[in-house]
Design an enzyme around this catalytic site. Sequence first.
Site, PDB file in Angstrom:
ATOM      1  N   GLY A  89      28.191  40.568  16.969  1.00  0.00           N
ATOM      2  CA  GLY A  89      27.394  40.753  15.761  1.00  0.00           C
ATOM      3  C   GLY A  89      28.102  41.654  14.775  1.00  0.00           C
ATOM      4  O   GLY A  89      29.055  42.344  15.128  1.00  0.00           O
ATOM      5  N   CYS A  95      31.707  41.428  22.687  1.00  0.00           N
ATOM      6  CA  CYS A  95      31.973  42.239  21.487  1.00  0.00           C
ATOM      7  C   CYS A  95      30.840  43.237  21.230  1.00  0.00           C
ATOM      8  O   CYS A  95      30.669  44.167  21.985  1.00  0.00           O
ATOM      9  CB  CYS A  95      32.221  41.372  20.263  1.00  0.00           C
ATOM     10  SG  CYS A  95      33.710  40.426  20.424  1.00  0.00           S
ATOM     11  N   TYR A  96      30.030  42.997  20.185  1.00  0.00           N
ATOM     12  CA  TYR A  96      28.931  43.931  19.902  1.00  0.00           C
ATOM     13  C   TYR A  96      28.067  44.102  21.148  1.00  0.00           C
ATOM     14  O   TYR A  96      27.625  45.203  21.470  1.00  0.00           O
ATOM     15  CB  TYR A  96      28.097  43.402  18.727  1.00  0.00           C
ATOM     16  CG  TYR A  96      27.024  44.356  18.256  1.00  0.00           C
ATOM     17  CD1 TYR A  96      27.360  45.475  17.509  1.00  0.00           C
ATOM     18  CD2 TYR A  96      25.686  44.138  18.562  1.00  0.00           C
ATOM     19  CE1 TYR A  96      26.376  46.364  17.073  1.00  0.00           C
ATOM     20  CE2 TYR A  96      24.699  45.014  18.134  1.00  0.00           C
ATOM     21  CZ  TYR A  96      25.055  46.127  17.388  1.00  0.00           C
ATOM     22  OH  TYR A  96      24.081  47.004  16.962  1.00  0.00           O
ATOM     23  N   HIS A 112      36.047  36.838  22.446  1.00  0.00           N
ATOM     24  CA  HIS A 112      35.080  35.731  22.481  1.00  0.00           C
ATOM     25  C   HIS A 112      35.489  34.643  23.484  1.00  0.00           C
ATOM     26  O   HIS A 112      36.346  33.825  23.176  1.00  0.00           O
ATOM     27  CB  HIS A 112      34.961  35.100  21.088  1.00  0.00           C
ATOM     28  CG  HIS A 112      34.283  35.999  20.113  1.00  0.00           C
ATOM     29  ND1 HIS A 112      32.923  36.108  20.035  1.00  0.00           N
ATOM     30  CD2 HIS A 112      34.786  36.865  19.202  1.00  0.00           C
ATOM     31  CE1 HIS A 112      32.599  36.990  19.097  1.00  0.00           C
ATOM     32  NE2 HIS A 112      33.721  37.465  18.579  1.00  0.00           N
ATOM     33  N   GLU A 128      33.784  32.128  24.201  1.00  0.00           N
ATOM     34  CA  GLU A 128      33.196  30.853  23.777  1.00  0.00           C
ATOM     35  C   GLU A 128      34.069  30.085  22.796  1.00  0.00           C
ATOM     36  O   GLU A 128      33.842  28.905  22.572  1.00  0.00           O
ATOM     37  CB  GLU A 128      31.793  31.084  23.199  1.00  0.00           C
ATOM     38  CG  GLU A 128      31.729  31.807  21.851  1.00  0.00           C
ATOM     39  CD  GLU A 128      31.793  33.336  21.961  1.00  0.00           C
ATOM     40  OE1 GLU A 128      32.224  33.840  23.016  1.00  0.00           O
ATOM     41  OE2 GLU A 128      31.444  34.022  20.983  1.00  0.00           O
ATOM     42  N   VAL A 170      21.528  10.333  11.348  1.00  0.00           N
ATOM     43  CA  VAL A 170      21.622  10.274  12.801  1.00  0.00           C
ATOM     44  C   VAL A 170      20.346  10.779  13.496  1.00  0.00           C
ATOM     45  O   VAL A 170      19.759  10.078  14.326  1.00  0.00           O
ATOM     46  CB  VAL A 170      22.823  11.127  13.301  1.00  0.00           C
ATOM     47  CG1 VAL A 170      22.905  11.112  14.815  1.00  0.00           C
ATOM     48  CG2 VAL A 170      24.113  10.646  12.681  1.00  0.00           C
ATOM     49  N   ASP A 171      19.898  11.978  13.133  1.00  0.00           N
ATOM     50  CA  ASP A 171      18.816  12.617  13.892  1.00  0.00           C
ATOM     51  C   ASP A 171      17.517  11.820  13.832  1.00  0.00           C
ATOM     52  O   ASP A 171      16.896  11.550  14.862  1.00  0.00           O
ATOM     53  CB  ASP A 171      18.556  14.042  13.382  1.00  0.00           C
ATOM     54  CG  ASP A 171      19.839  14.825  13.237  1.00  0.00           C
ATOM     55  OD1 ASP A 171      20.783  14.522  13.997  1.00  0.00           O
ATOM     56  OD2 ASP A 171      19.913  15.707  12.372  1.00  0.00           O
ATOM     57  N   SER A 172      17.107  11.430  12.624  1.00  0.00           N
ATOM     58  CA  SER A 172      15.821  10.734  12.524  1.00  0.00           C
ATOM     59  C   SER A 172      15.917   9.318  13.100  1.00  0.00           C
ATOM     60  O   SER A 172      14.943   8.813  13.663  1.00  0.00           O
ATOM     61  CB  SER A 172      15.308  10.721  11.082  1.00  0.00           C
ATOM     62  OG  SER A 172      16.209  10.071  10.227  1.00  0.00           O
ATOM     63  N   THR A 173      17.089   8.701  13.011  1.00  0.00           N
ATOM     64  CA  THR A 173      17.235   7.344  13.573  1.00  0.00           C
ATOM     65  C   THR A 173      17.144   7.397  15.099  1.00  0.00           C
ATOM     66  O   THR A 173      16.425   6.607  15.722  1.00  0.00           O
ATOM     67  CB  THR A 173      18.594   6.719  13.173  1.00  0.00           C
ATOM     68  OG1 THR A 173      18.683   6.724  11.758  1.00  0.00           O
ATOM     69  CG2 THR A 173      18.728   5.301  13.686  1.00  0.00           C
ATOM     70  N   LYS A 183      23.281  18.745  17.773  1.00  0.00           N
ATOM     71  CA  LYS A 183      23.561  17.432  17.193  1.00  0.00           C
ATOM     72  C   LYS A 183      24.447  16.583  18.103  1.00  0.00           C
ATOM     73  O   LYS A 183      24.235  15.382  18.239  1.00  0.00           O
ATOM     74  CB  LYS A 183      24.230  17.596  15.830  1.00  0.00           C
ATOM     75  CG  LYS A 183      24.136  16.331  14.992  1.00  0.00           C
ATOM     76  CD  LYS A 183      24.678  16.536  13.603  1.00  0.00           C
ATOM     77  CE  LYS A 183      24.293  15.372  12.726  1.00  0.00           C
ATOM     78  NZ  LYS A 183      23.059  15.573  11.977  1.00  0.00           N
TER      79      LYS A 183
END
Length: 522
Positions: free
Chosen positions: A60, A87-88, A179, A181, A236-239, A378
Amino acid sequence: MHLQRPVNEGFLILDYGSQYTLLIARRLREIGVYAEIIDGTRQTEPKEDFHFHGIILSGGPDTVGDEGARSLPAWVAASKKPILGICYGMQLMAEASGGKLRSGHEREYGKAHLSFDFKELPKYAESLRSLPKDQIVWMSHGDDVEAPDDSFVTLARTDDKVVAVIAHREKPWIGLQFHPEVQHTDHGEALLKAFVFDICKAPRNWDSSQMLNASIERIRQNVGKGKVLMAVSGGVDSTVAALLLTRALGQEQVHAIFVDHGLLRKDEAIWVQDQFKSLGVHLTTLDQKKEFYEELAGITDPEQKRKIIGRKFIEAFEAFAKGHKEFTHLGQGTLYPDVIESAGHGAGAKVIKSHHNVGGLPEKLALELVEPFRYLFKDEVRIIGRALGIPSILVDRHPFPGPGLAVRIIGAIDAEKVRILQEADAIFIRQLHEHGFYSQVWQAFAVLLPVKSVGVMGDNRTYQDVCALRAVTASDGMTAGVGDLPISFLVNVGTEIVRKVNGINRVVYDVTTKPPATIEWE
Ligand code: XMP
């Protein structure tokens, strides 16, 4: 009400405002465990409905101890669960145990080399011994731990002697000044796996490709015999949400609504109708072109355009819903990153643009919400989409803004400008596909500028509009780079546009990153 979380156990990620918080959750899911993000200052332990095996404290921007800086909640400090501080998060952990921090001493940004010293490795962390002793890691910090308390051992330092890895001698607390990640940390995944599977002894419980059946089951339980009204955008998402709901409940129980505001890509409305037909999803298109154009006539201010479109969209949808009382539920394609406001997405941040999308429907519709992707990213939605058999041209589509071409026609909008821009955009997109560049960029489109310039075609002088092409690379649209398209390709696209689109006589390429520019021009 929305669908419950897909599983009730996993990891808690406490967010302290790092730009990488979402990435931590994604990485955990990739290695096979479910993770949820909560506010790092939350004062109560979320234990009633979620069983967690370990806690991760994110990085952060704050400096520990500064006024207003986020601090470690008492329940975390008292927890018996293993904790990984990044980190933070590591600094909070070190400070909570009496360690000494320093600010701005060794600013490190980018790759750093560290060496492990496993001589005093605590027993619970034994599996770290299998990591390479020398590693390249990704650092991004201004503050660090100068000297941890004696209750910690320092397991690694960078070449600049920065304390890079600490571990508590008894409690299963590990702190990393880098990090794990991000991909630039060479053995980040191995480190996360060691924490998750060896130190926390968590079972694997997440596999994106297995989510489909579980989602279908949860939708059935939630909706029962109800009827779902689902606003779709062709994106994409709504379909994927509309098809998933249809597969779970059957065609008669799900109805998709598509508002054609006249600001779509060329032939988009017909294309969407064809796609939904072949997917077997009921779809009604509301032709609202005239209504939208009327309200937008003469409007040049970007925010005013966005507000008008958002309002008109809701009005059109509400009018439809009022005339169809049989619906009990409202389907939405909301994603996990939209839900967690505090996670690097700037809670309380300044409004740059008033976003409008099909998820922005008002609650006064009195329909119960069904949000099958509320806990998903997504890329996970794309996996579900593929598993449902949705073709790549749909699942891998570029994002398209809710207000559509209105924010790509700078200045006032009219039907003729929309036509000109649609033609230019279609040429650009077709050529991107033909040359294999479409999937290499996050998003590409044309913009119509209210600027006229002089040209010559044949023996005649022309005086027409300028079209800008924009192609960006990004992973979530929060930041973006410039698409590295060959100049010869761009020249080809420009030539075809000027030759074929009456109204444009000059084409330019936008070479601005985000920030400082945004992806869309308005
Ligand atoms: P900006 O222009 O803010 O865009 O850099 C970031 C991403 O968001 C998309 N965008 C929108 N999407 N409704 C949406 O659903 C909107 O109002 C909207 N405005 C921008 C944009 O296309 C890019 O992918």
